[in-house]
Design a protein around this motif. Sequence first.
Motif, short mmCIF file in Angstrom:
data_model
loop_
_atom_site.label_atom_id
_atom_site.label_comp_id
_atom_site.label_asym_id
_atom_site.label_seq_id
_atom_site.Cartn_x
_atom_site.Cartn_y
_atom_site.Cartn_z
N VAL A 177 9.71 9.48 -2.98
CA VAL A 177 9.30 8.15 -3.43
C VAL A 177 9.48 8.10 -4.94
N SER A 178 9.95 6.98 -5.42
CA SER A 178 10.20 6.85 -6.86
C SER A 178 9.01 6.22 -7.57
N THR A 179 8.88 6.54 -8.83
CA THR A 179 7.85 5.93 -9.65
C THR A 179 8.06 4.43 -9.72
N THR A 180 9.31 4.00 -9.74
CA THR A 180 9.62 2.57 -9.75
C THR A 180 9.04 1.88 -8.53
N ASP A 181 9.26 2.45 -7.35
CA ASP A 181 8.69 1.87 -6.13
C ASP A 181 7.17 1.83 -6.19
N LEU A 182 6.55 2.91 -6.65
CA LEU A 182 5.10 2.98 -6.73
C LEU A 182 4.54 1.99 -7.75
N ASN A 183 5.29 1.75 -8.82
CA ASN A 183 4.84 0.80 -9.83
C ASN A 183 4.85 -0.64 -9.31
N LEU A 239 0.86 -1.18 0.00
CA LEU A 239 0.00 0.00 0.00
C LEU A 239 0.89 1.23 0.00
N GLY A 240 0.67 2.11 -0.95
CA GLY A 240 1.44 3.35 -1.04
C GLY A 240 0.58 4.55 -0.69
N LEU A 266 4.30 1.78 1.97
CA LEU A 266 5.24 2.65 1.28
C LEU A 266 4.70 4.07 1.33
N THR A 267 5.56 5.03 1.62
CA THR A 267 5.13 6.42 1.61
C THR A 267 6.23 7.31 1.08
N GLY A 268 5.84 8.46 0.60
CA GLY A 268 6.80 9.42 0.12
C GLY A 268 6.12 10.56 -0.61
N GLY A 269 6.95 11.47 -1.07
CA GLY A 269 6.45 12.61 -1.80
C GLY A 269 7.26 12.85 -3.06
N THR A 270 6.68 13.61 -3.95
CA THR A 270 7.38 13.93 -5.19
C THR A 270 8.36 15.07 -4.97
N GLN A 271 8.06 15.95 -4.00
CA GLN A 271 8.96 17.05 -3.62
C GLN A 271 8.92 17.17 -2.10
N PRO A 272 9.63 16.29 -1.39
CA PRO A 272 9.52 16.24 0.07
C PRO A 272 9.88 17.55 0.78
N GLY A 328 -4.75 13.92 -3.25
CA GLY A 328 -5.49 14.99 -3.91
C GLY A 328 -4.61 15.96 -4.66
N CYS A 329 -3.36 15.58 -4.81
CA CYS A 329 -2.42 16.52 -5.42
C CYS A 329 -1.49 15.81 -6.38
N SER A 330 -1.95 14.72 -6.95
CA SER A 330 -1.04 13.89 -7.74
C SER A 330 -1.39 13.89 -9.22
N THR A 331 -0.33 13.77 -10.00
CA THR A 331 -0.48 13.57 -11.44
C THR A 331 0.27 12.31 -11.82
N LEU A 332 0.29 11.34 -10.91
CA LEU A 332 1.03 10.11 -11.13
C LEU A 332 0.50 9.34 -12.32
N GLU A 333 1.41 8.82 -13.10
CA GLU A 333 1.05 7.89 -14.16
C GLU A 333 1.80 6.60 -13.89
N LEU A 334 1.06 5.61 -13.42
CA LEU A 334 1.65 4.34 -13.02
C LEU A 334 1.18 3.21 -13.93
#
Length: 140
Positions: free
Chosen positions: A75-81, A8-9, A42-48, A90-96
């Motif tokens: 957090v990396s896109t690789t980890d999230l994938n 769970l991320g 798993l947790t993290g931010g795109t700009q911590p 509510g603030c994400s533009t993630l493409e996984l």
Amino acid sequence: MNDERVTLGFVCVQNAGRSQMATAFAERERSRRGLEDTVHILTGGTQPAEEVHPEVVEAMAEVDIDLSDRVPKKVSTTDLNNATIVATMGCSTLELNADVEVRDWALDDPHGRSLEEVRRIRDEIQQRVSTLFDEYASER
């Protein structure tokens, strides 16, 4: 979430408020339900940010969760994938990858808000995390 082990991320831009609260509640739920061997968090931010927002630390202390020693991290896109479900705040533009279930919780940012507003956000996050674990438990 019917695989034996799930990840769970919990992600937001700064990893200093909402995702920190979600992670702490998920850790508590995982422990309460005895799922330490099957649920990875798993947790993290795109700009911590530099630190967890003080108003978040204060609101979480009221429910016996200490975030004072937590440090926002990237957090990396690789980890999230590699995650099963990723909840954005509510603030994400993630493409996984298509096999990652992304849920946008569309929560208000607690940074700079009154303690009363942060409590409302905290309580909503706690409920969403509990619901997420209920879903997992019903699929096992």
